[in-house]
Design a protein around this motif. Structure first.
Motif, mmCIF file in Angstrom:
data_model
loop_
_atom_site.group_PDB
_atom_site.id
_atom_site.type_symbol
_atom_site.label_atom_id
_atom_site.label_comp_id
_atom_site.label_asym_id
_atom_site.label_seq_id
_atom_site.Cartn_x
_atom_site.Cartn_y
_atom_site.Cartn_z
ATOM 1 N N VAL A 150 0.851 -1.189 0.000
ATOM 2 C CA VAL A 150 0.000 0.000 0.000
ATOM 3 C C VAL A 150 0.885 1.236 0.000
ATOM 4 C CG1 VAL A 150 -1.757 1.295 1.263
ATOM 5 C CG2 VAL A 150 -1.853 -1.206 1.234
ATOM 6 N N PHE A 151 0.559 2.180 -0.872
ATOM 7 C CA PHE A 151 1.303 3.437 -0.883
ATOM 8 C C PHE A 151 0.347 4.585 -1.159
ATOM 9 C CE2 PHE A 151 1.151 2.042 -5.197
ATOM 10 C CZ PHE A 151 1.323 3.130 -6.044
ATOM 11 N N VAL A 152 0.799 5.797 -0.869
ATOM 12 C CA VAL A 152 -0.071 6.967 -0.901
ATOM 13 C C VAL A 152 0.496 8.011 -1.863
ATOM 14 C CG1 VAL A 152 -1.048 8.870 0.459
ATOM 15 C CG2 VAL A 152 -0.896 6.566 1.441
ATOM 16 N N HIS A 153 -0.375 8.507 -2.736
ATOM 17 C CA HIS A 153 -0.023 9.613 -3.638
ATOM 18 C C HIS A 153 -0.562 10.911 -3.061
ATOM 19 C CE1 HIS A 153 0.038 12.317 -7.042
ATOM 20 N NE2 HIS A 153 -1.279 12.367 -7.053
ATOM 21 N N ASP A 154 0.324 11.858 -2.809
ATOM 22 C CA ASP A 154 -0.041 13.170 -2.286
ATOM 23 C C ASP A 154 0.158 14.199 -3.392
ATOM 24 O OD1 ASP A 154 -0.369 15.566 -1.000
ATOM 25 O OD2 ASP A 154 1.150 15.218 0.545
ATOM 26 N N PRO A 155 -0.913 14.862 -3.892
ATOM 27 C CA PRO A 155 -0.763 15.836 -4.983
ATOM 28 C C PRO A 155 0.127 17.018 -4.619
ATOM 29 C CG PRO A 155 -2.969 15.946 -4.032
ATOM 30 C CD PRO A 155 -2.313 14.727 -3.455
ATOM 31 N N TRP A 156 0.383 17.222 -3.340
ATOM 32 C CA TRP A 156 1.266 18.308 -2.922
ATOM 33 C C TRP A 156 2.721 18.020 -3.281
ATOM 34 C CZ3 TRP A 156 0.444 23.145 -1.586
ATOM 35 C CH2 TRP A 156 1.466 23.863 -0.959
ATOM 36 N N ARG A 157 3.063 16.738 -3.337
ATOM 37 C CA ARG A 157 4.443 16.342 -3.649
ATOM 38 C C ARG A 157 4.439 15.127 -4.588
ATOM 39 N NH1 ARG A 157 6.146 12.179 -0.400
ATOM 40 N NH2 ARG A 157 8.343 12.834 -0.555
ATOM 41 N N PRO A 158 4.005 15.320 -5.824
ATOM 42 C CA PRO A 158 3.913 14.177 -6.752
ATOM 43 C C PRO A 158 5.287 13.629 -7.101
ATOM 44 C CG PRO A 158 3.634 16.233 -7.936
ATOM 45 C CD PRO A 158 3.640 16.591 -6.477
ATOM 46 N N ALA B 226 -7.420 1.574 -6.160
ATOM 47 C CA ALA B 226 -7.298 2.828 -5.416
ATOM 48 C C ALA B 226 -8.623 3.158 -4.750
ATOM 49 C CB ALA B 226 -6.865 3.956 -6.339
ATOM 50 N N ASP B 227 -8.581 4.089 -3.816
ATOM 51 C CA ASP B 227 -9.781 4.458 -3.074
ATOM 52 C C ASP B 227 -10.457 5.699 -3.644
ATOM 53 O OD1 ASP B 227 -7.901 6.326 -2.385
ATOM 54 O OD2 ASP B 227 -8.265 6.215 -0.207
ATOM 55 N N THR B 228 -10.140 6.049 -4.882
ATOM 56 C CA THR B 228 -10.719 7.219 -5.532
ATOM 57 C C THR B 228 -11.342 6.805 -6.860
ATOM 58 O OG1 THR B 228 -8.536 7.687 -6.479
ATOM 59 C CG2 THR B 228 -9.151 8.887 -4.471
ATOM 60 N N PRO B 229 -12.202 7.650 -7.443
ATOM 61 C CA PRO B 229 -12.851 7.284 -8.712
ATOM 62 C C PRO B 229 -11.894 7.058 -9.874
ATOM 63 C CG PRO B 229 -14.044 9.068 -7.647
ATOM 64 C CD PRO B 229 -12.774 8.888 -6.874
ATOM 65 N N LEU C 62 7.041 1.386 -9.338
ATOM 66 C CA LEU C 62 5.652 1.770 -9.570
ATOM 67 C C LEU C 62 5.320 3.006 -8.755
ATOM 68 C CD1 LEU C 62 3.937 -1.741 -9.342
ATOM 69 C CD2 LEU C 62 4.600 -0.511 -11.414
ATOM 70 N N SER C 63 4.620 3.946 -9.370
ATOM 71 C CA SER C 63 4.172 5.150 -8.681
ATOM 72 C C SER C 63 2.845 5.590 -9.268
ATOM 73 C CB SER C 63 5.206 6.273 -8.813
ATOM 74 O OG SER C 63 5.360 6.659 -10.166
ATOM 75 N N ALA C 64 2.210 6.557 -8.642
ATOM 76 C CA ALA C 64 0.913 7.053 -9.102
ATOM 77 C C ALA C 64 1.041 8.375 -9.836
ATOM 78 C CB ALA C 64 -0.052 7.192 -7.922
ATOM 79 N N ALA C 65 2.262 8.821 -10.108
ATOM 80 C CA ALA C 65 2.469 10.073 -10.830
ATOM 81 C C ALA C 65 3.822 10.039 -11.508
ATOM 82 C CB ALA C 65 2.374 11.270 -9.886
ATOM 83 N N CYS C 66 3.943 10.866 -12.534
ATOM 84 C CA CYS C 66 5.209 11.084 -13.226
ATOM 85 C C CYS C 66 5.106 12.506 -13.782
ATOM 86 C CB CYS C 66 5.401 10.060 -14.340
ATOM 87 S SG CYS C 66 6.984 10.177 -15.214
ATOM 88 N N PHE C 67 5.213 13.454 -12.874
ATOM 89 C CA PHE C 67 4.867 14.841 -13.148
ATOM 90 C C PHE C 67 6.121 15.674 -13.409
ATOM 91 C CE2 PHE C 67 3.704 19.137 -11.644
ATOM 92 C CZ PHE C 67 2.578 19.349 -12.393
ATOM 93 N N ARG D 291 -3.239 0.225 -3.747
ATOM 94 C CA ARG D 291 -2.807 -1.104 -3.310
ATOM 95 C C ARG D 291 -2.355 -1.904 -4.529
ATOM 96 N NH1 ARG D 291 -3.914 -4.362 1.099
ATOM 97 N NH2 ARG D 291 -5.371 -2.765 1.863
ATOM 98 N N VAL D 292 -1.154 -2.449 -4.465
ATOM 99 C CA VAL D 292 -0.642 -3.350 -5.497
ATOM 100 C C VAL D 292 -0.576 -4.746 -4.898
ATOM 101 C CG1 VAL D 292 1.386 -3.984 -6.860
ATOM 102 C CG2 VAL D 292 0.617 -1.605 -6.796
ATOM 103 N N GLU D 293 -1.157 -5.699 -5.601
ATOM 104 C CA GLU D 293 -1.236 -7.067 -5.099
ATOM 105 C C GLU D 293 -0.343 -7.986 -5.923
ATOM 106 O OE1 GLU D 293 -5.581 -7.911 -3.828
ATOM 107 O OE2 GLU D 293 -5.697 -6.448 -5.464
ATOM 108 N N CYS D 294 0.173 -9.010 -5.276
ATOM 109 C CA CYS D 294 1.036 -9.953 -5.970
ATOM 110 C C CYS D 294 0.967 -11.318 -5.290
ATOM 111 C CB CYS D 294 2.480 -9.457 -6.025
ATOM 112 S SG CYS D 294 3.143 -8.840 -4.477
ATOM 113 N N GLY D 295 1.246 -12.344 -6.086
ATOM 114 C CA GLY D 295 1.237 -13.695 -5.550
ATOM 115 C C GLY D 295 -0.132 -14.349 -5.618
#
Length: 546
Positions: free
Chosen positions: A376-384, A436-439, A495-500, A527-531
């Motif tokens: 589990v990791f978190v993307h914060d738009p303040w610091r992409p 993800a927990d967003t639309p 893996l990340s949720a941004a490449c800004f 959330r990234v799942e494996c196995g």
């Protein structure tokens, strides 16, 4: 080698009586010569010398070289509308060039980027005098090869280009204030506007720019079908010399065009891919020096190509492989009979659940882990997560990125040190179970080479924009590559949720592109799942190039 006469500036009229201006370079010799034509929007004096030899170099080898300003650019008359007039104007120009004094009636075209696109549009009209083209770094489908990647808008490249063209329009119109402001914006492109994918400078000084239409058409709809070369070239057949770069933002288009033409053409289709970014085409790209072999052979190869198809000379090309790829790492060229169709080799992700914290937690291996795990990791738009190198940002290329992989909003999965050299050549894919927990959310995948000293250099990457709520793995296409990872080094997937600012930050709201203010962007938990039955994997084109 021939002497070259001083250039002449000459004009022609299109079918709707618009004057187009060109510089013409003649060999200083008697006889008739083939014509090489380049049509460009940046001012004909440049003549794409950022990557090609000057037109006089080609003229000295027995060609009449024509560098033309397209409609509404440079000193040519008319209104510049992106790609709109290039089929008709291209056909008219080819017919005019074929009848220039001293011409033998045969025309070839060359050029990269927009100058590559004008070749495709001219070819669509099938003028009889056009015998061959050399399109470099082009889009076949404008939506998926140029403007969007994986459904995500290519922000920095599109914005930078739109500002450049708007500044040139302001210069032509004599608008000093607009030109100065746009020029300043081009030197330091701001992507932190109120709505990140919009740009206040463009909205003010270029309200009718194509950029705004591109944002509005975020799906591959009829708008793109009407202007994409793919829609016009299905019944065109010419010998083509296709040129690309492993770090070029338009490599997808170059490879798609080559594959389509190679499957159906009765003529030779030749493909050259070097270790280059969009420009320049040199031995050093990003932070890596690929050696003297990486210096561009394009000019010499184009002369051999044109000598064959415009002069009928035996240059030995037809006895050579049609494909020539540069293998990074080994720093050498390979000639291949066909694009490799070898089986994709799977490298599976496994983790202790701390792949965002510890670099020894996430692993890549050839065997699928039986037990399930997730990160589990978190993307914060303040610091992409920032873009660094690759194909979708400026500067492009390979850079040392260990400082990015150390961020806690980046997951890393690394192989054990390789016991033998690993050769990759072709398309790279990833299948990642990600939610993800967003639309809506984005996912960026970067494949890198890890050295024993801990340094990390990116090799290829991909990006995808997806709605959340899908209970299936995300299938991602990464940039094709050709590289040797030496034994003792390791392979890593990040893996990340941004490449800004290569791509806009996904605000997580599910709203249309360009409609969400920066202050309304949401923090996204992924959330990234494996196995087990949710095995995420990286698929690599492993080949034997030894």
């Amino acid at each position: 080698m021939l002497a070259v006469r001083p250039k002449k500036t000459v004009s022609m009229l299109t079918r709707d009586r618009v004057r187009l201006d060109a510089d013409v370079y003649y060999p200083d010799a008697e006889g008739e010569f083939p014509v090489l034509l380049m049509r460009q929007p940046y001012g004909r004096a440049i003549a794409s010398t950022v990557v090609y030899a000057h037109p006089t170099w080609y003229a000295a080898r027995g060609y009449i070289v024509v560098i033309q300003d397209v409609r509404g650019r440079g000193t040519s008359e008319g209104e510049f509308k992106l790609f709109v007039h290039e089929i008709e104007d291209g056909e008219d120009t080819v017919n005019w060039a074929a009848n220039l004094p001293g011409s033998n009636g045969k025309v070839g075209m060359y050029g990269f980027s927009y100058q590559g696109m004008t070749q495709l549009y001219a070819a669509a009209a099938k003028p009889p005098a056009l015998k061959t083209i050399c399109p470099a770094m082009v889009a076949y489908n404008l939506y998926s090869d140029w403007v969007y990647e994986g459904g995500a808008f290519c922000l920095q490249t599109n914005l930078g280009w739109a500002i450049q063209l708007a500044a040139e329009s302001a210069r032509i119109q004599g608008d000093v204030a607009a030109h100065y402001t746009l020029y300043a914006a081009a030197q330091d492109i701001s992507v932190y506007d109120r709505v990140p994918s919009l740009n206040e400078c463009l909205r003010k000084f270029a309200p009718n720019a194509f950029y705004h239409e591109w944002l509005e058409h975020s799906q591959d709809d009829d708008y793109w079908q009407e202007i994409s070369p793919q829609c016009y070239l299905q019944h065109v057949d010419l010998p083509m010399f296709h040129i690309g770069g492993w770090f070029d933002t338009y490599l997808r288009g170059t490879l798609r065009l080559y594959k389509d033409m190679a499957e159906r053409s009765q003529y030779r289709q030749q493909l050259l891919v070097g270790p280059w970014a969009h420009l320049p085409w040199s031995r050093k790209v990003g932070a890596v020096d690929y050696g003297l072999e990486a210096v561009s052979p394009v000019d010499e190869m184009q002369v051999r190509w044109f000598d064959l198809f415009l002069k009928g000379l035996d240059t030995g090309l037809e006895a050579e492989s049609p494909i020539r790829w540069f293998e990074m790492g080994a720093n050498m060229w390979h000639t291949l009979p066909i694009i490799s169709k070898s089986n994709q080799k799977s490298y599976f992700l496994s983790s202790t659940g701390l792949a965002s914290i510890r670099e020894d937690s996430g692993m890549l291996s050839e065997s699928c882990p039986e037990s399930y795990a997730s990160d589990v990791f978190v993307h914060d738009p303040w610091r992409p997560v920032p873009a660094l190198g690759g194909h979708a940002v400026v500067p492009a290329g390979s850079f040392e990125r260990s400082q990015i992989d150390c961020r806690t909003d980046v997951l890393t999965y690394t192989t054990a040190p390789l016991v033998t050299d690993l050769h990759l050549a072709g398309e790279v894919m990833a299948e990642i179970w990600c939610s993800a927990d967003t639309p809506s959310h984005d996912l960026c995948a970067v494949v890198s080479e890890v050295h024993p000293n801990g340094s990390v250099y990116n090799l290829t990457q991909g990006y995808i924009h997806v709605p959340s709520g899908q209970d299936r793995p995300l299938k991602m296409s990464l940039q094709a590559t050709c590289v040797c990872i030496r034994k003792g080094n390791a392979l890593r997937l990040s893996l990340s949720a941004a490449c800004f600012p290569a791509y806009p930050m996904n605000p997580g709201t599910g709203s249309p592109l360009g409609s969400t203010r920066l202050m309304d962007a949401q923090v996204v938990t992924l959330r990234v799942e494996c196995g087990g039955d949710r095995a995420s994997r990286l698929l690599l084109p492993v080949v034997d190039l030894g």
